[in-house]
Motif scaffolding. Structure first.
Motif, PDB file in Angstrom:
ATOM      1  N   VAL A 162       0.840  -1.197   0.000  1.00 49.36           N
ATOM      2  CA  VAL A 162       0.000   0.000   0.000  1.00 49.36           C
ATOM      3  C   VAL A 162       0.874   1.246   0.000  1.00 49.36           C
ATOM      4  CG1 VAL A 162      -1.811   1.259   1.213  1.00 49.36           C
ATOM      5  CG2 VAL A 162      -1.796  -1.243   1.250  1.00 49.36           C
ATOM      6  N   ALA A 163       1.894   1.255   0.853  1.00 48.34           N
ATOM      7  CA  ALA A 163       2.812   2.394   0.909  1.00 48.34           C
ATOM      8  C   ALA A 163       3.532   2.571  -0.424  1.00 48.34           C
ATOM      9  CB  ALA A 163       3.819   2.189   2.037  1.00 48.34           C
ATOM     10  N   ALA A 164       3.953   1.459  -1.028  1.00 53.77           N
ATOM     11  CA  ALA A 164       4.643   1.531  -2.319  1.00 53.77           C
ATOM     12  C   ALA A 164       3.713   2.054  -3.410  1.00 53.77           C
ATOM     13  CB  ALA A 164       5.181   0.152  -2.700  1.00 53.77           C
ATOM     14  N   TYR A 165       2.449   1.664  -3.368  1.00 51.46           N
ATOM     15  CA  TYR A 165       1.472   2.132  -4.358  1.00 51.46           C
ATOM     16  C   TYR A 165       1.344   3.643  -4.307  1.00 51.46           C
ATOM     17  CZ  TYR A 165      -3.096   3.057  -6.458  1.00 51.46           C
ATOM     18  OH  TYR A 165      -4.108   3.570  -7.231  1.00 51.46           O
ATOM     19  N   TRP A 166       1.212   4.224  -3.118  1.00 50.64           N
ATOM     20  CA  TRP A 166       1.031   5.671  -3.017  1.00 50.64           C
ATOM     21  C   TRP A 166       2.315   6.423  -3.297  1.00 50.64           C
ATOM     22  CZ3 TRP A 166      -3.368   7.631  -3.828  1.00 50.64           C
ATOM     23  CH2 TRP A 166      -4.531   6.905  -3.505  1.00 50.64           C
ATOM     24  N   ALA A 167       3.453   5.839  -2.980  1.00 48.09           N
ATOM     25  CA  ALA A 167       4.722   6.479  -3.350  1.00 48.09           C
ATOM     26  C   ALA A 167       4.854   6.559  -4.870  1.00 48.09           C
ATOM     27  CB  ALA A 167       5.894   5.708  -2.741  1.00 48.09           C
ATOM     28  N   GLU A 168       4.418   5.502  -5.556  1.00 46.36           N
ATOM     29  CA  GLU A 168       4.458   5.496  -7.023  1.00 46.36           C
ATOM     30  C   GLU A 168       3.451   6.492  -7.602  1.00 46.36           C
ATOM     31  OE1 GLU A 168       5.237   4.714 -10.979  1.00 46.36           O
ATOM     32  OE2 GLU A 168       6.410   4.229  -9.192  1.00 46.36           O
ATOM     33  N   ARG A 169       2.284   6.604  -6.991  1.00 41.28           N
ATOM     34  CA  ARG A 169       1.291   7.583  -7.454  1.00 41.28           C
ATOM     35  C   ARG A 169       1.859   8.996  -7.370  1.00 41.28           C
ATOM     36  NH1 ARG A 169      -2.967   5.919 -10.324  1.00 41.28           N
ATOM     37  NH2 ARG A 169      -4.618   7.117  -9.293  1.00 41.28           N
ATOM     38  N   ARG A 170       2.602   9.259  -6.314  1.00 40.15           N
ATOM     39  CA  ARG A 170       3.211  10.584  -6.157  1.00 40.15           C
ATOM     40  C   ARG A 170       4.206  10.857  -7.276  1.00 40.15           C
ATOM     41  NH1 ARG A 170       8.213  11.839  -3.845  1.00 40.15           N
ATOM     42  NH2 ARG A 170       8.459  14.085  -3.434  1.00 40.15           N
ATOM     43  N   LEU A 171       5.087   9.898  -7.553  1.00 34.91           N
ATOM     44  CA  LEU A 171       6.089  10.107  -8.595  1.00 34.91           C
ATOM     45  C   LEU A 171       5.445  10.264  -9.972  1.00 34.91           C
ATOM     46  CD1 LEU A 171       8.870   7.601  -7.470  1.00 34.91           C
ATOM     47  CD2 LEU A 171       9.014  10.103  -7.495  1.00 34.91           C
ATOM     48  N   THR A 172       4.415   9.479 -10.242  1.00 33.62           N
ATOM     49  CA  THR A 172       3.730   9.585 -11.526  1.00 33.62           C
ATOM     50  C   THR A 172       3.090  10.961 -11.691  1.00 33.62           C
ATOM     51  OG1 THR A 172       3.290   7.203 -11.561  1.00 33.62           O
ATOM     52  CG2 THR A 172       1.913   8.589 -12.963  1.00 33.62           C
ATOM     53  N   LEU A 173       2.481  11.470 -10.620  1.00 33.80           N
ATOM     54  CA  LEU A 173       1.867  12.794 -10.719  1.00 33.80           C
ATOM     55  C   LEU A 173       2.934  13.881 -10.847  1.00 33.80           C
ATOM     56  CD1 LEU A 173      -0.754  14.318 -10.838  1.00 33.80           C
ATOM     57  CD2 LEU A 173      -0.623  14.640  -8.366  1.00 33.80           C
ATOM     58  N   LEU A 174       4.050  13.728 -10.154  1.00 36.67           N
ATOM     59  CA  LEU A 174       5.147  14.676 -10.327  1.00 36.67           C
ATOM     60  C   LEU A 174       5.569  14.743 -11.791  1.00 36.67           C
ATOM     61  CD1 LEU A 174       7.430  14.073  -7.220  1.00 36.67           C
ATOM     62  CD2 LEU A 174       6.667  16.315  -8.027  1.00 36.67           C
ATOM     63  N   GLU A 175       5.679  13.590 -12.428  1.00 35.24           N
ATOM     64  CA  GLU A 175       6.082  13.567 -13.833  1.00 35.24           C
ATOM     65  C   GLU A 175       5.051  14.271 -14.726  1.00 35.24           C
ATOM     66  OE1 GLU A 175       8.704   9.441 -13.455  1.00 35.24           O
ATOM     67  OE2 GLU A 175       6.631   9.371 -14.162  1.00 35.24           O
TER      68      GLU A 175
END
Length: 277
Positions: A162-175
């Protein structure tokens, strides 16, 4: 559209998981119990408005080695969490006992992850509608909800995905946000932020593409080339691969001094190519 709830908004309980787990009711923050109860609450929040089986909570707390009294201990955990929430001003019935488990029932917008998704979607709609400034405002508001690593400090293997999923969502939105900001010509302002992110995520080629582009558009051609070569060395060292075709194409454009393309994902009524500023 993001709207505050009605007349009881002062007592609305708000849960934050995009960082250490925090719970606020109105202006008061709940004094949450020790780590075992925090893990139980974290699972309920990340499965908000869904029935969570007792066995899933047991697994989140103890993994493969639960004690004989695990079910009773989970019941005690839930009781203590309920007590802490009520003491902070929340309603007593937020956590419901359902058949075979528990359910955290909340209105929409009560968890920071829900606000993140609403802001992200509104930003995408604005970008597609040709409002890049509004899109950036929404993207940045969504990103500001992060207060560190999601669910930081909770030692539970069940929560790691779950933590990894939201960390990835953050990076994708940053991009996505960098795409829009580069299209707006904010390359000089982005160099510092992108440099830190590329250092943190050296194998993430999209971030490296953004940094190379921002440097090149800021008249820092040599630095852009150095970023490419550092990325190539990191990729070969860690996974034995050369950079992706997109990075290689950008590298060749920079060597040749050619214009670089505005990110294609942005619905921005600007030119197809931007030269060096």
């Amino acid at each position: 559209m993001i709207v505050e709830s009605s007349s009881d908004s002062a007592r609305k309980t708000f849960f934050r998981v995009l960082g250490p787990l925090r719970v606020c009711s109105g202006t008061r923050e709940a004094a949450l119990p020790e780590s075992r109860q925090l893990i139980v609450l974290a699972v309920l929040v990340t499965e908000v408005n869904k029935a969570v089986p007792l066995g899933r909570l047991v697994d989140a707390v103890w993994g493969d080695t639960p004690p004989v009294t695990a079910d009773k201990q989970i019941q005690t955990c839930v009781w203590r969490v309920r007590k802490a929430l009520v003491q902070a001003g929340s309603r007593a019935d937020l956590i419901e006992t359902v058949r075979g488990g528990y359910l955290l029932r909340l209105p929409d917008g009560s968890v920071d992850t829900q606000l993140f998704e609403q802001l992200r979607e509104r930003g995408r709609l604005r970008a597609r509608a040709g409002d890049p400034v509004g899109a950036v405002a929404d993207y940045r508001a969504a990103l500001a909800l992060f207060r560190g690593e999601p669910l930081a400090g909770l030692a539970s293997r069940a929560l790691e995905p779950v933590a990894a999923y939201w960390a990835e969502r953050r990076l994708t939105l940053l991009e996505e946000c960098f795409d829009v900001e580069l299209a707006l010509g904010h390359h000089r302002e982005l160099v510092g932020e992108l440099s830190l992110l590329v250092d943190e995520h050296p194998l993430r080629e999209q971030l490296r593409w953004h940094l190379m582009t921002a440097l090149y558009l800021s008249d820092r051609r040599a630095d852009a080339l150095a970023v490419y070569h550092a990325g190539r060395a990191a990729l070969i060292s860690h996974v034995g691969l050369d950079p992706c075709a997109r990075l290689q194409e950008l590298h060749q454009r920079i060597i040749a001094g050619d214009p670089v393309p505005v990110p294609e994902a942005v619905a921005y009524p600007g030119p197809a190519l931007r030269g060096v500023s």
